[in-house]
Design an enzyme around this catalytic site. Sequence first.
Site, PDB file in Angstrom:
ATOM      1  N   CYS A  81      82.484  -5.977  -4.941  1.00 33.22           N
ATOM      2  CA  CYS A  81      82.623  -4.938  -5.972  1.00 33.22           C
ATOM      3  C   CYS A  81      81.569  -5.051  -7.066  1.00 33.22           C
ATOM      4  O   CYS A  81      80.943  -4.064  -7.441  1.00 33.22           O
ATOM      5  CB  CYS A  81      84.030  -4.926  -6.551  1.00 33.22           C
ATOM      6  SG  CYS A  81      84.504  -6.395  -7.501  1.00 33.22           S
ATOM      7  N   HIS A 133      88.369  -6.877 -10.379  1.00 35.96           N
ATOM      8  CA  HIS A 133      87.781  -5.832  -9.537  1.00 35.96           C
ATOM      9  C   HIS A 133      87.176  -4.759 -10.430  1.00 35.96           C
ATOM     10  O   HIS A 133      87.702  -4.454 -11.501  1.00 35.96           O
ATOM     11  CB  HIS A 133      88.854  -5.213  -8.630  1.00 35.96           C
ATOM     12  CG  HIS A 133      88.291  -4.287  -7.601  1.00 35.96           C
ATOM     13  ND1 HIS A 133      87.495  -4.722  -6.566  1.00 35.96           N
ATOM     14  CD2 HIS A 133      88.394  -2.946  -7.467  1.00 35.96           C
ATOM     15  CE1 HIS A 133      87.150  -3.677  -5.819  1.00 35.96           C
ATOM     16  NE2 HIS A 133      87.681  -2.589  -6.353  1.00 35.96           N
ATOM     17  N   HIS A 145      84.120   2.308  -5.100  1.00 33.66           N
ATOM     18  CA  HIS A 145      84.093   0.852  -5.193  1.00 33.66           C
ATOM     19  C   HIS A 145      83.920   0.235  -3.813  1.00 33.66           C
ATOM     20  O   HIS A 145      84.029   0.912  -2.798  1.00 33.66           O
ATOM     21  CB  HIS A 145      85.386   0.347  -5.845  1.00 33.66           C
ATOM     22  CG  HIS A 145      86.616   0.601  -5.017  1.00 33.66           C
ATOM     23  ND1 HIS A 145      87.529  -0.382  -4.719  1.00 33.66           N
ATOM     24  CD2 HIS A 145      87.089   1.721  -4.415  1.00 33.66           C
ATOM     25  CE1 HIS A 145      88.505   0.129  -3.981  1.00 33.66           C
ATOM     26  NE2 HIS A 145      88.263   1.401  -3.794  1.00 33.66           N
TER      27      HIS A 145
END
Length: 179
Positions: A81, A133, A145
């Site tokens: 990510c 994240h 993402h």
Amino acid sequence: MLINVSRILRNAKLVLVAACLQTCVINASIAADTTFPESSTAYLKLQELKQRASDLTVKAMDFIGIHYKRGGNTPENGLDCSGFVRLVFKDALGAELPRTSAEISRVGEKIEQKDLQPGDLVFYNTLRRGFSHVGIYLGDNKFIHSPSAGGQVRIESMDLAYWKKRFNGARRINEDEAK
């Protein structure tokens, strides 16, 4: 001759997302045109922000379908990510961001979820720790993402219960801070 159905679907999704983003930009432009004189500082700043958001979101969509790899930071080897977010900001704006999502969460300006604009970063608690994240907000409560092992860079809705429950915050990266 084989037809790659997944590639056709991916391209169709990209066209749809691009059309939606274009509509958002046009609507914002119409609103901006009727609100500020073209020579005003506010108008010029709005135009700059629209271009920045467009550059970021279009660049992010270039990576749809790239496989997730923990610690990955190249499309060839895979992206995690933060590697994905760093690469998008580097390619679109020449901006250097820190390596981890937690470190990135301390850069830029904190913003409220209701104030999100395309190109802003959204953070989630996915590993039982804050800011584990990160993704890039696209507009219309959607973000892009690189999700997790076995996944690929993709667009998802922030309205899904999974993401709603884990939302940690959002940041707007100022170009000057990230270079």
